[in-house]
Design a protein around this motif. Sequence first.
Motif, PDB file in Angstrom:
ATOM      1  N   MET A 264      44.482  -2.591  12.399  1.00  0.00           N
ATOM      2  CA  MET A 264      44.229  -2.225  11.000  1.00  0.00           C
ATOM      3  C   MET A 264      44.375  -3.396  10.049  1.00  0.00           C
ATOM      4  O   MET A 264      43.993  -3.303   8.884  1.00  0.00           O
ATOM      5  N   ASN A 268      43.090  -3.796   6.172  1.00  0.00           N
ATOM      6  CA  ASN A 268      44.087  -3.796   5.103  1.00  0.00           C
ATOM      7  C   ASN A 268      43.968  -5.041   4.230  1.00  0.00           C
ATOM      8  O   ASN A 268      44.114  -4.974   3.004  1.00  0.00           O
ATOM      9  N   SER A 471      41.562   8.384  10.203  1.00  0.00           N
ATOM     10  CA  SER A 471      42.178   7.072  10.440  1.00  0.00           C
ATOM     11  C   SER A 471      43.322   7.180  11.450  1.00  0.00           C
ATOM     12  O   SER A 471      43.543   6.263  12.256  1.00  0.00           O
ATOM     13  N   ARG A 472      44.048   8.274  11.430  1.00  0.00           N
ATOM     14  CA  ARG A 472      45.114   8.487  12.416  1.00  0.00           C
ATOM     15  C   ARG A 472      44.508   8.619  13.822  1.00  0.00           C
ATOM     16  O   ARG A 472      45.044   8.076  14.794  1.00  0.00           O
ATOM     17  N   GLU A 474      41.667   7.289  14.715  1.00  0.00           N
ATOM     18  CA  GLU A 474      41.141   5.967  15.037  1.00  0.00           C
ATOM     19  C   GLU A 474      42.240   5.039  15.553  1.00  0.00           C
ATOM     20  O   GLU A 474      42.045   4.271  16.499  1.00  0.00           O
ATOM     21  N   LYS A 475      43.395   5.133  14.929  1.00  0.00           N
ATOM     22  CA  LYS A 475      44.527   4.314  15.338  1.00  0.00           C
ATOM     23  C   LYS A 475      44.884   4.585  16.804  1.00  0.00           C
ATOM     24  O   LYS A 475      45.136   3.667  17.591  1.00  0.00           O
ATOM     25  N   ARG A 528      35.502  -0.170  11.004  1.00  0.00           N
ATOM     26  CA  ARG A 528      36.757   0.441  11.449  1.00  0.00           C
ATOM     27  C   ARG A 528      37.719   0.687  10.284  1.00  0.00           C
ATOM     28  O   ARG A 528      37.760  -0.080   9.328  1.00  0.00           O
ATOM     29  N   PHE A 529      38.472   1.727  10.413  1.00  0.00           N
ATOM     30  CA  PHE A 529      39.495   2.121   9.439  1.00  0.00           C
ATOM     31  C   PHE A 529      38.947   2.124   8.007  1.00  0.00           C
ATOM     32  O   PHE A 529      39.582   1.704   7.051  1.00  0.00           O
ATOM     33  N   TYR A 532      40.594   5.619   5.384  1.00  0.00           N
ATOM     34  CA  TYR A 532      41.841   5.797   4.635  1.00  0.00           C
ATOM     35  C   TYR A 532      41.716   5.294   3.206  1.00  0.00           C
ATOM     36  O   TYR A 532      42.458   5.718   2.314  1.00  0.00           O
TER      37      TYR A 532
END
Length: 615
Positions: A264, A268, A471-472, A474-475, A528-529, A532
Amino acid sequence: MDLEGGPGAPEGARPGSLPRAAGVHWNLSRICVDAAAARVSMESTVKRAETFERQYRGRIASLSAAQLAVALKQVGEIENDFSRAASYAELRQTIGEGGIETKGLVNLVERTGETLSNLTRFVGLEWQAIDPATAELTASARELTRYRHYLKQVTAEAPHTRSEAEETMLAARETAAQSEWQTLHADVLSHISIDFDPGTGMREHTLDEMLSYIHTPDRAVRLRALDAIYDALEGPSTILAQSYNAIVGDRLAMDRIRNFSNPMQSANMTNDLPDAVVDALMDGVAARYPLAQRWFTIKAKVMNLPKLSLADQYAPLGKSREIAFSDGFDVFMKAMTKFSPRAARMLRDAAVENRIDAEPRNGKRGGAFCTPVAAGDDPFVLMNYTDSIDSVFTLAHELGHALHFILAGKAQSPQEMGTGMAMAEIASTFNEMLLFDHLLAVETDPASRAALVAGRLESGFATVFRQTMMSRYEKRAYAMKDQDGAVDADGLSKIWFEENQQYYGNSVDLPEGYKLGWSYIPHFIGTRFYTYSYSFAHLASLALYATYRAEGQPFVERYLNMLSAGGSKTPEELLGKLGIDITDPAWVNKGFAEMERMLAVAEAEFGGSGTSAAA
């Protein structure tokens, strides 16, 4: 509801005269006269970049603050000129204008973009090579005020940046490395054909057409449509999973090359958010899942069901009036004028100057977006208006982006105009809240009020809760690939179903086929991500809106100043000036209090009852 025409209507419009926004098209000549002019502009921009490279390569470390400011100003102008021509080409393509000429222009944009990146990449790399203490001292100079945060971000990226030769090679292979898998994934989904009878006769449907039935009032159709979708996904799920497996594997390999500590981190950094803030956000949202479950329980009672099925999640409640584009635009202008006449004037010009393309038509892409064109230029909005209140909210949303682009583009350098998506979505959501409260105050028809309240509440829940849930998921998918070496359809289905069960709890029955819900979501494949960011922005916007409701007009200029700041400061700094400390996990409570307020409105409208959601 206000349905009279007024000064917010585009030129030539009469009240109710524009069904489905007929004739509301862009005037792209405001960006560029024609394709030939765009080509000339790109050729000229490349020549300027070549001159810039000859003048500055190898000298960045030796420049004074004033000299560096001049160099960065030139880079910004190069980027701006290219962005203007690229926007012209891409917007032509978006509305299906120009045929082969436009395709050639878009191809030139791709080649020119790569060329310009290669010619100017040295600036950031040479800046990163400067001793950090020296770089910080230089960046603090008054002459570099308009570039200070940008320079800090470039410095922060140094641990994840390779040599110039390596960066050039990585840039060249980046698209090719993943694009074939992304294309395969999209092609598989686009070729899914489902025979289905929605009540008007059997015919073939695309996947998108089938998904649209989740909004139909006919429950039997909704239930059958979902079953048909999951049956159709069962066959290609192995290919879809393998595509995702390859994409995730490539991204994890790049993370190792770039020294990212977790999957992530790059997302971020793009959002300018610390990992700890994002982790706390996702945990805080998950802890509030019972708030959504409370609504699902209320909705089941309204629909006279013992429990919602997944197919009932977005079932319409009430019925909205139809509203023509000119009237919908005027309604939003009234809401915005109450908030800020200055902001309303800026947005009114978007219609007057033909910078909104709203008519659905063949050859035009679906969906909606707002593009900034270039720093200092006026943005353009695309949507597909359908004479519905939902379309008015889409208009408000995209004009929120437009307001942000206008204010930041006039106040900031090209390098600091833009923000990560976590901040970029705040103004759009804020506009939706202004429109919602305005409509709630003036709408008297019970069916329209019901549709308004349910629609906004469910949209907010989908944005905050469902996007976080994704997102959870995906993680966990990235962790599975990293630990086990591969992800397959069964593994993805397992974690998808588990994450959804946490979200819905006991309030919604999930069909077995929904285990394949991961397979058709493009965000996982494209970026990706990605999701969120919507949750962060929505909660931040709600928290800001709560402050506005408490303070009134004293809040307005502070809010507009935040938008004007663009990406010149971190989200922590920008939101901190408006009383939101994102380093404190409790910051989300103010946003959730607004969601509680909206849920209370829904309970009053529908006569529902329920207990307070868990903190």
